[in-house]
Design a protein around this motif. Structure first.
Motif, PDB file in Angstrom:
ATOM      1  N   GLY A  52       0.798  -1.216   0.000  1.00  0.00           N
ATOM      2  CA  GLY A  52       0.000   0.000   0.000  1.00  0.00           C
ATOM      3  C   GLY A  52       0.832   1.267   0.000  1.00  0.00           C
ATOM      4  N   GLY A  53       2.120   1.133   0.221  1.00  0.00           N
ATOM      5  CA  GLY A  53       3.015   2.282   0.274  1.00  0.00           C
ATOM      6  C   GLY A  53       3.489   2.726  -1.095  1.00  0.00           C
ATOM      7  N   SER A  54       4.395   3.711  -1.071  1.00  0.00           N
ATOM      8  CA  SER A  54       4.895   4.308  -2.311  1.00  0.00           C
ATOM      9  C   SER A  54       6.407   4.407  -2.283  1.00  0.00           C
ATOM     10  CB  SER A  54       4.310   5.715  -2.491  1.00  0.00           C
ATOM     11  OG  SER A  54       2.910   5.684  -2.575  1.00  0.00           O
TER      12      SER A  54
ATOM     13  N   TYR B   1       2.345   1.536 -20.274  1.00  0.00           N
ATOM     14  CA  TYR B   1       2.533   0.747 -19.056  1.00  0.00           C
ATOM     15  C   TYR B   1       2.104  -0.698 -19.257  1.00  0.00           C
ATOM     16  CZ  TYR B   1       2.774   5.353 -16.892  1.00  0.00           C
ATOM     17  OH  TYR B   1       3.126   6.635 -16.568  1.00  0.00           O
ATOM     18  N   ALA B   2       2.739  -1.567 -18.509  1.00  0.00           N
ATOM     19  CA  ALA B   2       2.252  -2.934 -18.410  1.00  0.00           C
ATOM     20  C   ALA B   2       0.915  -2.913 -17.676  1.00  0.00           C
ATOM     21  CB  ALA B   2       3.261  -3.799 -17.654  1.00  0.00           C
ATOM     22  N   GLU B   3       0.049  -3.838 -18.031  1.00  0.00           N
ATOM     23  CA  GLU B   3      -1.271  -3.876 -17.411  1.00  0.00           C
ATOM     24  C   GLU B   3      -1.188  -4.039 -15.897  1.00  0.00           C
ATOM     25  OE1 GLU B   3      -3.565  -2.803 -20.390  1.00  0.00           O
ATOM     26  OE2 GLU B   3      -4.403  -3.471 -18.470  1.00  0.00           O
ATOM     27  N   SER B   4      -0.189  -4.749 -15.445  1.00  0.00           N
ATOM     28  CA  SER B   4      -0.071  -5.050 -14.023  1.00  0.00           C
ATOM     29  C   SER B   4       0.230  -3.821 -13.170  1.00  0.00           C
ATOM     30  CB  SER B   4       1.028  -6.095 -13.808  1.00  0.00           C
ATOM     31  OG  SER B   4       2.268  -5.619 -14.297  1.00  0.00           O
ATOM     32  N   VAL B   5       0.700  -2.739 -13.796  1.00  0.00           N
ATOM     33  CA  VAL B   5       1.059  -1.542 -13.022  1.00  0.00           C
ATOM     34  C   VAL B   5       0.239  -0.324 -13.428  1.00  0.00           C
ATOM     35  CG1 VAL B   5       3.414  -2.419 -12.783  1.00  0.00           C
ATOM     36  CG2 VAL B   5       2.909  -0.706 -14.553  1.00  0.00           C
ATOM     37  N   LYS B   6      -0.565  -0.451 -14.454  1.00  0.00           N
ATOM     38  CA  LYS B   6      -1.340   0.679 -14.954  1.00  0.00           C
ATOM     39  C   LYS B   6      -2.245   1.226 -13.851  1.00  0.00           C
ATOM     40  CE  LYS B   6      -2.436   0.221 -19.199  1.00  0.00           C
ATOM     41  NZ  LYS B   6      -3.094  -0.211 -20.457  1.00  0.00           N
ATOM     42  N   GLY B   7      -2.206   2.543 -13.692  1.00  0.00           N
ATOM     43  CA  GLY B   7      -3.006   3.188 -12.664  1.00  0.00           C
ATOM     44  C   GLY B   7      -2.313   3.293 -11.322  1.00  0.00           C
ATOM     45  N   ARG B   8      -1.195   2.583 -11.156  1.00  0.00           N
ATOM     46  CA  ARG B   8      -0.455   2.617  -9.885  1.00  0.00           C
ATOM     47  C   ARG B   8       0.935   3.241 -10.062  1.00  0.00           C
ATOM     48  NH1 ARG B   8       1.066  -1.965  -7.473  1.00  0.00           N
ATOM     49  NH2 ARG B   8       1.184  -3.181  -9.411  1.00  0.00           N
ATOM     50  N   PHE B   9       1.538   3.047 -11.219  1.00  0.00           N
ATOM     51  CA  PHE B   9       2.887   3.548 -11.475  1.00  0.00           C
ATOM     52  C   PHE B   9       2.808   4.687 -12.496  1.00  0.00           C
ATOM     53  CE2 PHE B   9       5.483  -0.604 -10.582  1.00  0.00           C
ATOM     54  CZ  PHE B   9       4.843  -0.705  -9.358  1.00  0.00           C
ATOM     55  N   THR B  10       3.734   5.630 -12.358  1.00  0.00           N
ATOM     56  CA  THR B  10       3.823   6.739 -13.305  1.00  0.00           C
ATOM     57  C   THR B  10       5.276   6.958 -13.685  1.00  0.00           C
ATOM     58  OG1 THR B  10       1.893   7.828 -12.320  1.00  0.00           O
ATOM     59  CG2 THR B  10       3.333   9.174 -13.721  1.00  0.00           C
TER      60      THR B  10
ATOM     61  N   SER C 259       0.493   2.399  -4.236  1.00  0.00           N
ATOM     62  CA  SER C 259      -0.339   1.204  -3.973  1.00  0.00           C
ATOM     63  C   SER C 259       0.451  -0.070  -4.224  1.00  0.00           C
ATOM     64  CB  SER C 259      -1.598   1.239  -4.852  1.00  0.00           C
ATOM     65  OG  SER C 259      -2.356   2.414  -4.602  1.00  0.00           O
ATOM     66  N   LEU C 260       1.646  -0.099  -3.693  1.00  0.00           N
ATOM     67  CA  LEU C 260       2.540  -1.230  -3.951  1.00  0.00           C
ATOM     68  C   LEU C 260       2.000  -2.519  -3.349  1.00  0.00           C
ATOM     69  CD1 LEU C 260       5.906   0.644  -3.520  1.00  0.00           C
ATOM     70  CD2 LEU C 260       5.258  -0.707  -5.525  1.00  0.00           C
TER      71      LEU C 260
ATOM     72  N   GLU D 291       3.675  -8.524  -4.806  1.00  0.00           N
ATOM     73  CA  GLU D 291       4.092  -9.045  -6.110  1.00  0.00           C
ATOM     74  C   GLU D 291       4.875  -8.039  -6.932  1.00  0.00           C
ATOM     75  OE1 GLU D 291       1.007  -9.083  -4.795  1.00  0.00           O
ATOM     76  OE2 GLU D 291      -0.533  -8.765  -6.340  1.00  0.00           O
ATOM     77  N   ASP D 292       4.986  -6.807  -6.462  1.00  0.00           N
ATOM     78  CA  ASP D 292       5.843  -5.816  -7.111  1.00  0.00           C
ATOM     79  C   ASP D 292       7.302  -5.969  -6.688  1.00  0.00           C
ATOM     80  OD1 ASP D 292       3.216  -3.433  -6.662  1.00  0.00           O
ATOM     81  OD2 ASP D 292       3.769  -4.442  -8.521  1.00  0.00           O
ATOM     82  N   THR D 293       7.564  -6.827  -5.730  1.00  0.00           N
ATOM     83  CA  THR D 293       8.933  -7.055  -5.268  1.00  0.00           C
ATOM     84  C   THR D 293       9.798  -7.574  -6.402  1.00  0.00           C
ATOM     85  OG1 THR D 293       8.260  -7.473  -2.984  1.00  0.00           O
ATOM     86  CG2 THR D 293      10.364  -8.413  -3.695  1.00  0.00           C
TER      87      THR D 293
END
Length: 121
Positions: A15-17, A59-68, A84-85, A88-90
């Motif tokens: 949930g962090g950034s 963006y990859a679908e897995s990060v769209k809306g969360r990463f910029t 919103s980490l 699985e983003d590790t």
């Protein structure tokens, strides 16, 4: 030879950034398609995002809306703002430079050494 240097990785709770930075020499950032990739243990390196010369992003679908992804040409730096980490983003996150508009790892000519991002649950 273009040397890219990433920074900004670390340990964060779900949930962090985090904001990753990638700095290159000269006009690298303004001259190439700049991409971010990641590689988790036991998995292949995968595309995360890229930014074109005209600041169009993808963006990859897995990060769209969360990463910029963004860049500052004056600082020769490209950024990856991650919010919103999830666990699985590790992964080890790499920045790379390509002359082609592509998500293919093999098309990126220059790479950094990577910065570790670990997301705890």
């Amino acid at each position: 030879q273009v040397q890219l240097v990433e920074s900004g990785g670390g340990l964060v709770q779900a949930g962090g950034s985090l904001r990753l930075s990638c700095t290159g020499p000269g006009r690298t950032v303004s001259s190439y398609i700049m991409g971010w990739f990641r590689q988790a243990p036991g998995k292949e390196r995968e595309f995360v995002a890229h930014i074109r010369w005209n600041d169009i992003t993808y963006y990859a679908e897995s990060v769209k809306g969360r990463f910029t992804i963004s860049r500052d040409n004056a600082k020769n730096t490209v950024y990856l703002q991650m919010s919103s980490l999830k666990p699985e983003d590790t992964a080890l996150y790499y920045c790379a430079a390509s002359s082609d508009i592509t998500t293919l790892t093999m098309a990126y000519r220059y790479w950094g050494q990577g910065t570790q991002v670990t997301v705890s649950s």
